[in-house]
Design a protein around this motif. Structure first.
Motif, PDB file in Angstrom:
ATOM      1  N   GLY A 104       0.782  -1.226   0.000  1.00 42.37           N
ATOM      2  CA  GLY A 104       0.000   0.000   0.000  1.00 42.37           C
ATOM      3  C   GLY A 104       0.812   1.273   0.000  1.00 42.37           C
ATOM      4  N   HIS A 158      -2.259   1.695  -2.231  1.00 43.62           N
ATOM      5  CA  HIS A 158      -3.545   2.208  -1.766  1.00 43.62           C
ATOM      6  C   HIS A 158      -3.384   3.221  -0.637  1.00 43.62           C
ATOM      7  CE1 HIS A 158      -6.765   1.519   1.416  1.00 43.62           C
ATOM      8  NE2 HIS A 158      -7.415   2.163   0.480  1.00 43.62           N
ATOM      9  N   GLY A 159      -2.448   2.977   0.290  1.00 39.32           N
ATOM     10  CA  GLY A 159      -2.246   3.925   1.378  1.00 39.32           C
ATOM     11  C   GLY A 159      -1.803   5.283   0.865  1.00 39.32           C
ATOM     12  N   ARG A 162      -4.756   6.904  -0.898  1.00 34.38           N
ATOM     13  CA  ARG A 162      -5.718   7.429   0.081  1.00 34.38           C
ATOM     14  C   ARG A 162      -5.204   8.729   0.703  1.00 34.38           C
ATOM     15  NH1 ARG A 162      -8.858   6.702   5.039  1.00 34.38           N
ATOM     16  NH2 ARG A 162     -10.788   5.652   4.409  1.00 34.38           N
ATOM     17  N   SER A 197      -1.839  -2.257  -4.857  1.00 34.02           N
ATOM     18  CA  SER A 197      -1.417  -2.927  -3.628  1.00 34.02           C
ATOM     19  C   SER A 197      -2.091  -2.295  -2.417  1.00 34.02           C
ATOM     20  CB  SER A 197       0.108  -2.861  -3.448  1.00 34.02           C
ATOM     21  OG  SER A 197       0.509  -1.625  -2.888  1.00 34.02           O
ATOM     22  N   THR A 198      -2.355  -3.121  -1.413  1.00 31.66           N
ATOM     23  CA  THR A 198      -2.819  -2.609  -0.130  1.00 31.66           C
ATOM     24  C   THR A 198      -1.915  -3.113   0.980  1.00 31.66           C
ATOM     25  OG1 THR A 198      -4.346  -4.483   0.154  1.00 31.66           O
ATOM     26  CG2 THR A 198      -5.262  -2.466  -0.763  1.00 31.66           C
ATOM     27  N   LEU A 200      -3.052  -3.396   4.641  1.00 26.15           N
ATOM     28  CA  LEU A 200      -4.202  -3.137   5.497  1.00 26.15           C
ATOM     29  C   LEU A 200      -3.896  -3.212   6.979  1.00 26.15           C
ATOM     30  CD1 LEU A 200      -6.960  -4.892   3.358  1.00 26.15           C
ATOM     31  CD2 LEU A 200      -6.371  -2.469   3.467  1.00 26.15           C
ATOM     32  N   GLY A 205      -4.018   2.951   5.212  1.00 27.97           N
ATOM     33  CA  GLY A 205      -4.764   1.875   4.574  1.00 27.97           C
ATOM     34  C   GLY A 205      -5.679   1.141   5.525  1.00 27.97           C
ATOM     35  N   VAL A 213     -11.919  -0.913  -0.799  1.00 31.06           N
ATOM     36  CA  VAL A 213     -10.914  -1.678  -1.535  1.00 31.06           C
ATOM     37  C   VAL A 213     -11.544  -2.394  -2.729  1.00 31.06           C
ATOM     38  CG1 VAL A 213      -9.085  -3.388  -1.377  1.00 31.06           C
ATOM     39  CG2 VAL A 213      -9.580  -1.938   0.596  1.00 31.06           C
ATOM     40  N   TYR A 227      -4.724  -7.467  -7.884  1.00 25.57           N
ATOM     41  CA  TYR A 227      -4.868  -6.882  -6.557  1.00 25.57           C
ATOM     42  C   TYR A 227      -3.869  -7.589  -5.651  1.00 25.57           C
ATOM     43  CZ  TYR A 227      -6.677  -6.119  -1.873  1.00 25.57           C
ATOM     44  OH  TYR A 227      -6.770  -5.807  -0.531  1.00 25.57           O
ATOM     45  N   THR A 229      -1.992  -7.792  -1.971  1.00 31.38           N
ATOM     46  CA  THR A 229      -2.340  -7.345  -0.620  1.00 31.38           C
ATOM     47  C   THR A 229      -1.445  -7.886   0.486  1.00 31.38           C
ATOM     48  OG1 THR A 229      -4.131  -7.212   1.022  1.00 31.38           O
ATOM     49  CG2 THR A 229      -4.063  -9.192  -0.374  1.00 31.38           C
ATOM     50  N   ARG A 232      -4.849  -7.842   6.138  1.00 27.44           N
ATOM     51  CA  ARG A 232      -5.174  -7.008   7.299  1.00 27.44           C
ATOM     52  C   ARG A 232      -4.635  -7.598   8.598  1.00 27.44           C
ATOM     53  NH1 ARG A 232      -8.880  -2.763   7.275  1.00 27.44           N
ATOM     54  NH2 ARG A 232      -9.877  -3.493   5.343  1.00 27.44           N
TER      55      ARG A 232
END
Length: 537
Positions: A104, A158-159, A162, A197-198, A200, A205, A213, A227, A229, A232
């Protein structure tokens, strides 16, 4: 009549591991205008330079599918005396392509008005005066302007995306903000970024719910890109976190790639016996899902990630302000002791005695020592020691966390859907040895010495499998017309040299590395050639 066109390079007499997983075979390899030709054993075409590879293996250049090397060549001298070794470590072990932007965290995209506010967090992630770019095009142009030995491409973090739209606030994105995020992601993927990419477990993120997402992964799916990842939770809730990733992939239509798959912390040890069969069953049912893994039982990340998500609300500057407040520290201490719903609590799952300092540039004397050890020496609570160090370093502290078990690592390495990624974090100090040792360690320790997988399988995990997952056409294989990225190594001696004490020691047995048709490493030494490109997927 004109004779045959002379090749720039002939690699003769070697045993070829072609990157497909096929059986080893003997062949002659030529390089001409950055492309390969494969000739029968014993052929001797004219060439300006001939390398005798007798007794050696010739493989496609390794593709490191998981790095955090987004900024090291851009930072340059800002990384201190180690800068050159940090920048060279990947190619010295045979890596000709790095995929960054993982977990992310990337150096793009962002709205112009958000860029300045992202710099402190970017410095903490990448270890220097780091630029943030509004799109992939700007990122690529900056890297093209700084010569590099190997190739680079990046996922869209993604982070970063965001933060580049709504900052580091602990709240859901509004529909309007999510639409902007989707537009920025679409632009970056159109420009050639490799996927989404994430991360989490990392702020910001971690503040995103599954619905956010899914919406972004749908954009990746439209581009035919994966995707990717960092789940999380890789600890006590790893199975639940894997199911969230599966849900995101199913609902979005994107291929799923699980980063550095592990089951870490004492509450998750042995859970690869559940997660790996689950992934295998998903693949059998038709889902496109893969993972990557590094060959070590310790991970590495930022010290700030050891603190609960609410403590990071607002970014690094807000975190360090809270850490300076004794009342806020007490609240953090309770969160670690009692847990926070939905949070991967690394300290709670392991303890401060398993976390050592990898990088603290203003206090280098603490590097290589555990938080518990440092706290005991100063007669303070470990959380207070960690808090004071983060404040002193302005949030820029990297750690190594000894959180995994060897049997879990071996099971993931041996899985047919697992490829190799170093998860290397090239920051000053005592970085994790995976940045300099991952690929030779798999070839030497795990393939040759332990017999965990045949050599051709290990090479496939580092090359052809990786190229196929990330859309790197013409790479990862030795075939006529493929890009001339190669590594020549001695199967009897190849192995990692890097250790936790001396993390940048070069590997053994890497004789030659070729990128874009140019020899960049010869006899274990950097040749100074810098033909590396920024790739588009």
């Amino acid at each position: 009549m004109a004779g045959p066109v002379e090749a720039e390079l002939l690699i003769s007499g070697g045993t070829v591991a072609d990157g497909t997983g096929a059986r080893l075979r003997r062949a002659e390899i030529t390089v001409r205008s950055g492309r390969l030709a494969v000739l029968p054993e014993g052929a001797r075409p004219p060439a300006r330079r001939t390398v005798d590879a007798s007794g050696l293996v010739v493989a496609p250049g390794f593709i490191d599918v998981h790095t955090h090397s987004d900024a090291i060549t851009l930072i340059g001298a800002g990384a201190g005396e180690q800068a050159g070794a940090l920048a060279r470590a990947a190619v010295m072990q045979g890596v000709t392509t790095e995929i960054c932007g993982n977990c992310g965290s990337s150096l793009f995209p962002a709205l112009p008005e958000r860029v300045a506010g992202m710099v402190p967090s970017a410095r903490a992630s990448f270890g220097g005066p780091v630029p943030i770019f509004t799109d992939y095009k700007g990122f690529a142009e900056a890297h093209i302007a700084v010569p590099r030995a190997n190739h680079l491409t990046s996922l869209v973090g993604h982070g970063t995306l965001r933060a580049g739209v709504l900052g580091y606030a602990d709240r859901p994105a509004t529909p309007e903000e999510l639409a902007v995020m989707c537009d920025l992601l679409d632009t970056a993927l159109t420009q050639g970024a490799a996927g989404l990419s994430t991360g989490l477990i990392y702020t910001p993120g971690t503040y995103a719910g599954t619905e956010e997402v899914v919406a972004l992964a749908k954009v990746a799916a439209r581009h035919g890109k994966p995707y990717v990842t960092h789940l999380r939770d890789e600890m006590s809730r790893v199975e639940e976190a894997l199911e969230e990733a599966v849900e995101i992939a199913r609902r979005s239509g994107a291929a799923l790639h699980v980063s550095h798959h592990k089951t870490a912390g004492r509450h998750a040890w042995g859970r690869t016996l559940v997660t790996l069969p689950r992934i295998a069953s998903l693949r059998e049912s038709g889902m496109d899902v893969t993972c990557d893994v590094y060959p070590y039982t310790a991970g590495s990340t930022m010290l700030s990630a050891m603190f609960p998500p609410w403590a990071n609300d607002g970014g690094v500057t807000a975190l360090t302000a809270r850490l300076a407040d004794p009342a806020e520290r007490e609240r953090m201490r309770r969160s670690i002791a009692e847990g926070v719903p939905g949070w991967e609590n690394t300290v709670g799952n392991g303890g401060w005695d398993r976390i050592s300092v990898a990088g603290a540039v203003r206090n280098p004397e603490v590097e290589g020592r555990t938080i518990a050890e440092l706290a005991a020496a100063r007669a303070v609570d470990p959380l207070d020691l960690a808090a004071e160090l983060l404040v002193a370093e302005r949030g820029e502290v990297t750690i190594i966390s000894h959180s995994m078990r060897e049997d879990d690592v071996r099971r993931v390495l041996a899985s047919p859907f697992a490829m190799i990624g170093s998860d290397g974090v090239p920051k000053p100090g005592h970085p994790h040895p995976r940045w300099a040792g991952t690929f030779p360690r798999v070839l030497g320790h795990y393939s040759r010495d332990l017999g965990l997988m045949p050599l051709e399988t290990a090479v496939h995990k580092m090359t052809g499998m990786a190229a196929a997952r990330f859309g790197l056409a013409g790479r990862g294989v030795i075939a006529g017309g493929a890009h001339a990225d190669l590594v020549v190594f001695d199967p009897a001696t190849v192995g990692d040299g890097a250790t936790y004490a001396e993390p940048l020691l070069p590997p053994a047995g890497i004789h030659l590395v070729v990128a874009a048709g140019h020899i960049v490493v010869a006899g274990g030494a950097d040749t100074g050639a810098r033909p590396g490109e920024v790739l588009t997927a």
